[in-house]
Design an enzyme around this catalytic site. Structure first.
Site, PDB file in Angstrom:
ATOM      1  N   HIS A   1      28.190  38.246  42.569  1.00  9.29           N
ATOM      2  CA  HIS A   1      28.532  36.850  42.805  1.00  9.29           C
ATOM      3  C   HIS A   1      27.680  35.983  41.903  1.00  9.29           C
ATOM      4  O   HIS A   1      26.524  36.298  41.654  1.00  9.29           O
ATOM      5  CB  HIS A   1      28.302  36.475  44.276  1.00  9.29           C
ATOM      6  CG  HIS A   1      29.051  35.254  44.665  1.00  9.29           C
ATOM      7  ND1 HIS A   1      28.570  33.990  44.456  1.00  9.29           N
ATOM      8  CD2 HIS A   1      30.291  35.115  45.205  1.00  9.29           C
ATOM      9  CE1 HIS A   1      29.474  33.125  44.873  1.00  9.29           C
ATOM     10  NE2 HIS A   1      30.524  33.768  45.326  1.00  9.29           N
TER      11      HIS A   1
ATOM     12  N   ASP B   1      35.078  38.984  49.419  1.00  5.64           N
ATOM     13  CA  ASP B   1      36.378  39.617  49.222  1.00  5.64           C
ATOM     14  C   ASP B   1      36.358  41.119  49.381  1.00  5.64           C
ATOM     15  O   ASP B   1      37.403  41.759  49.341  1.00  5.64           O
ATOM     16  CB  ASP B   1      36.926  39.254  47.837  1.00  5.64           C
ATOM     17  CG  ASP B   1      37.446  37.834  47.835  1.00  5.64           C
ATOM     18  OD1 ASP B   1      37.922  37.403  48.898  1.00  5.64           O
ATOM     19  OD2 ASP B   1      37.372  37.171  46.796  1.00  5.64           O
TER      20      ASP B   1
HETATM   21  N1  CMC Z   1      30.826  45.697  38.659  1.00  2.56           N
HETATM   22  C1  CMC Z   1      30.029  46.181  37.681  1.00  2.56           C
HETATM   23  N2  CMC Z   1      29.137  45.430  36.986  1.00  2.56           N
HETATM   24  C2  CMC Z   1      29.054  44.131  37.294  1.00  2.56           C
HETATM   25  C3  CMC Z   1      29.847  43.552  38.307  1.00  2.56           C
HETATM   26  C4  CMC Z   1      30.761  44.385  38.999  1.00  2.56           C
HETATM   27  N3  CMC Z   1      31.533  43.872  39.961  1.00  2.56           N
HETATM   28  N4  CMC Z   1      29.558  42.218  38.413  1.00  2.56           N
HETATM   29  C5  CMC Z   1      28.615  41.975  37.495  1.00  2.56           C
HETATM   30  N5  CMC Z   1      28.305  43.127  36.826  1.00  2.56           N
HETATM   31  C6  CMC Z   1      27.259  43.286  35.781  1.00  2.56           C
HETATM   32  C7  CMC Z   1      27.726  42.696  34.452  1.00  2.56           C
HETATM   33  O1  CMC Z   1      28.376  43.684  33.668  1.00  2.56           O
HETATM   34  C8  CMC Z   1      26.417  42.239  33.860  1.00  2.56           C
HETATM   35  O2  CMC Z   1      25.747  43.380  33.399  1.00  2.56           O
HETATM   36  P1  CMC Z   1      24.785  43.264  32.084  1.00  2.56           P
HETATM   37  O3  CMC Z   1      23.676  42.317  32.471  1.00  2.56           O
HETATM   38  O4  CMC Z   1      24.307  44.667  31.840  1.00  2.56           O
HETATM   39  O5  CMC Z   1      25.654  42.744  30.974  1.00  2.56           O
HETATM   40  C9  CMC Z   1      25.631  41.730  35.079  1.00  2.56           C
HETATM   41  O6  CMC Z   1      26.148  42.481  36.182  1.00  2.56           O
HETATM   42  C10 CMC Z   1      25.796  40.232  35.357  1.00  2.56           C
HETATM   43  O7  CMC Z   1      27.189  39.952  35.479  1.00  2.56           O
HETATM   44  P2  CMC Z   1      27.900  38.624  34.975  1.00  2.56           P
HETATM   45  O8  CMC Z   1      29.337  38.885  34.732  1.00  2.56           O
HETATM   46  O9  CMC Z   1      27.091  38.027  33.853  1.00  2.56           O
HETATM   47  O10 CMC Z   1      27.695  37.684  36.249  1.00  2.56           O
HETATM   48  P3  CMC Z   1      28.492  36.365  36.552  1.00  2.56           P
HETATM   49  O11 CMC Z   1      27.640  35.564  37.459  1.00  2.56           O
HETATM   50  O12 CMC Z   1      28.958  35.727  35.285  1.00  2.56           O
HETATM   51  O13 CMC Z   1      29.816  36.890  37.304  1.00  2.56           O
HETATM   52  C11 CMC Z   1      31.275  37.652  39.015  1.00  2.56           C
HETATM   53  C12 CMC Z   1      29.970  36.915  38.694  1.00  2.56           C
HETATM   54  C13 CMC Z   1      31.629  37.450  40.486  1.00  2.56           C
HETATM   55  C14 CMC Z   1      32.431  37.084  38.159  1.00  2.56           C
HETATM   56  C15 CMC Z   1      31.100  39.176  38.694  1.00  2.56           C
HETATM   57  O14 CMC Z   1      30.059  39.699  39.492  1.00  2.56           O
HETATM   58  C16 CMC Z   1      32.384  39.975  38.890  1.00  2.56           C
HETATM   59  O15 CMC Z   1      33.196  40.073  37.959  1.00  2.56           O
HETATM   60  N6  CMC Z   1      32.593  40.569  40.125  1.00  2.56           N
HETATM   61  C17 CMC Z   1      33.833  41.243  40.427  1.00  2.56           C
HETATM   62  C18 CMC Z   1      34.919  40.234  40.777  1.00  2.56           C
HETATM   63  C19 CMC Z   1      34.757  39.653  42.157  1.00  2.56           C
HETATM   64  O16 CMC Z   1      34.528  40.355  43.120  1.00  2.56           O
HETATM   65  N7  CMC Z   1      34.940  38.321  42.247  1.00  2.56           N
HETATM   66  C20 CMC Z   1      34.923  37.616  43.528  1.00  2.56           C
HETATM   67  C21 CMC Z   1      33.762  36.708  43.681  1.00  2.56           C
HETATM   68  S1  CMC Z   1      33.597  36.180  45.416  1.00  2.56           S
HETATM   69  C22 CMC Z   1      34.974  35.201  45.697  1.00  2.56           C
HETATM   70  C23 CMC Z   1      34.784  33.884  45.091  1.00  2.56           C
HETATM   71  O17 CMC Z   1      34.017  33.056  45.694  1.00  2.56           O
HETATM   72  O18 CMC Z   1      35.371  33.633  44.048  1.00  2.56           O
END
Ligand code: CMC
Length: 428
Positions: free
Chosen positions: A307, A364
């Site tokens: 998140h 989710d």
């Molecule tokens: N599975 C594997 N690796 C992950 C995941 C995941 N679900 N989420 C983040 N990472 C890794 C990412 O690859 C990165 O690694 P590195 O530092 O080595 O490059 C690190 O963790 C940080 O991730 P980020 O994408 O920079 O983090 P963010 O804050 O930009 O993204 C997020 C947050 C929710 C988009 C992401 O965690 C994600 O894609 N999760 C899966 C989708 C999901 O469940 N979304 C629903 C969010 S809750 C409902 C809502 O309120 O929208």
């Protein structure tokens, strides 16, 4: 603590005011930075940018705190109803008995959708994704209620638009489901609970015996409450940004629906259940899928994990996990997807990749399992999220106007070509 920050650029010092929130959150107000220095700030994805001052929702991602208008989410999920929470978010206080009854009545008077909306729906292919259709139909309300286009309407008329949308979104959502599944929609019933009426419009058309169990009504109220607001996330910021141009409530909410649809945001609930089903079909080896999620050459992510703001746990996920166990046992459902979800959670929470990146199950991760148990098809999951998030979007849109915020318009750092002369097509 200081009420101003000092910024030194090229040896010259500038003072910028510090803004402090009621929970002692601190921000540096950079609105005069460009005028003073010609610099802008750069923050891709707005990871550390405050776009507004808001009195609606408080969230502390480090501590796992979420409060609507000061009330902890745990108390609201346990003791309140979705309609009461909607009133709280939109009007800023818990309603009295009369206020709640009146609000509920106003919503229930607005459950029927215009015939023209039903006609537009009938033109969509039955295979259309419900979120695209939902966004289009909400936007189409501007055609049936043209007075809603005026952003400077008197308060009572703004309120009419608000209650109409809260009422009609359930009828529109049920009609979309019945259109795709080829079922008959049953007429809205204003004598029952908002969630009970939604379920009976979804499933009661082809089955006159259909009765909504109190367990289902309770589960749905809880889920919608947990989704009702989440401060300046992607879809809410979209609603505020669209609304800031003085676009109507329905247009702004339609924009929010589109932003929510993406798999990184609200679309994750559909992705989670599809992921769990894929793992099940693949033999249920959760370790293999954890490895895939960690592999930087593999685009697969563990959906429902991670998140942007929660870095210890998502308080909504805690409540949903308990509710999920409760609902499945009350409805007597045994779902292997739940076992796989628990295995994945356990494996991920002990794996250094997820621990180091502070990746925890989000709201989710378990919501799809509950929706599935309630009989809601996968493609409708994000529509359920939209119904839940609607009061939050409305409250944020209303606050934007009450605070008379300016049109949203970020800046950029340009990285393209410098000026060059046009080259005729035959000379390229
Ligand atoms: N599975 C594997 N690796 C992950 C995941 C995941 N679900 N989420 C983040 N990472 C890794 C990412 O690859 C990165 O690694 P590195 O530092 O080595 O490059 C690190 O963790 C940080 O991730 P980020 O994408 O920079 O983090 P963010 O804050 O930009 O993204 C997020 C947050 C929710 C988009 C992401 O965690 C994600 O894609 N999760 C899966 C989708 C999901 O469940 N979304 C629903 C969010 S809750 C409902 C809502 O309120 O929208």
């Amino acid at each position: 603590m200081s009420d101003s920050a000092e910024l030194i650029i090229e040896g010259k010092s500038y003072k910028l005011p510090v803004v402090v929130g009621t929970e002692n959150e601190r921000a540096i107000d950079i609105s005069s930075l460009r005028a003073q220095t010609s610099y802008i700030t750069l923050d891709s994805g707005y990871k550390n940018t405050g776009a507004t001052k808001s009195a609606i929702t408080f969230l502390d991602g480090e501590e796992g705190i979420l409060r609507y208008r000061g009330y902890p989410i745990e108390q609201l999920a346990e003791k309140s109803s979705f309609i009461e929470v909607a009133y709280l978010l939109i009007y800023g206080k818990l309603p009295t008995t009369n206020e709640l009854a009146d609000f509920d009545k106003q919503i229930k008077e607005q459950l029927s959708i215009p015939e023209g909306v039903q006609k537009i729906l009938s033109g969509f292919p039955t295979t259309a994704h419900p979120m695209g259709v939902l966004s289009a139909l909400i936007s189409s309300l501007t055609a049936f209620y043209p007075e809603s286009l005026n952003p400077n309407q008197p308060k009572d008329e703004v309120n009419n638009n608000i209650v109409r949308l809260i009422g009609q979104i359930t009828t529109i959502a049920a009609a979309i489901h019945n259109h795709s599944s080829g079922s008959v929609s049953s007429a809205p019933n204003s004598n029952i609970d908002y969630c009970a009426n939604f379920m009976s419009m979804m499933f009661g058309g082809n089955n006159s015996e259909y009765e909504v169990s109190p367990v289902v009504v309770d589960a749905l109220n809880k889920l919608l409450i947990l989704h009702a607001d989440h401060e300046q996330n992607c879809s809410t910021s979209t609603v505020r940004l669209v609304g800031s141009s003085n676009a109507s409530l329905y247009t702004s909410i339609s924009g929010g629906v589109n932003a929510l649809w993406g798999p990184l945001h609200g679309g994750a609930n559909q992705e989670v259940i599809e992921m769990l089903e894929a793992i099940k079909a693949d033999g249920g080896n959760s370790k293999k899928w954890i490895e895939k999620a960690k592999d930087k050459n593999d685009p697969f992510r563990l959906m429902g994990f991670g998140h942007r703001v929660y870095k210890n746990f998502d308080p909504r996920a805690k409540i949903i996990k308990a509710a999920c166990d409760n609902i499945l046992s009350n409805l007597g459902i045994k779902d292997q997807a739940l076992d796989i979800a628990k295995e994945l959670e356990e494996a991920a929470l002990t794996d250094p990749y997820f621990v180091d990146r502070k990746l925890y199950p989000n709201v989710d991760f378990y919501s799809g399992i509950i929706y599935k148990a309630l009989g809601i098809p996968n493609e409708m999951f994000t529509v359920m999220f939209a119904i839940g998030r609607l009061p939050g979007w409305i409250a944020q849109w209303k606050e934007l106007h009450e605070q008379k915020e300016p049109i949203g318009r970020p800046r950029q750092i340009y990285t393209g070509e410098n000026e060059r002369d046009y080259v005729a097509i035959d000379a390229r």
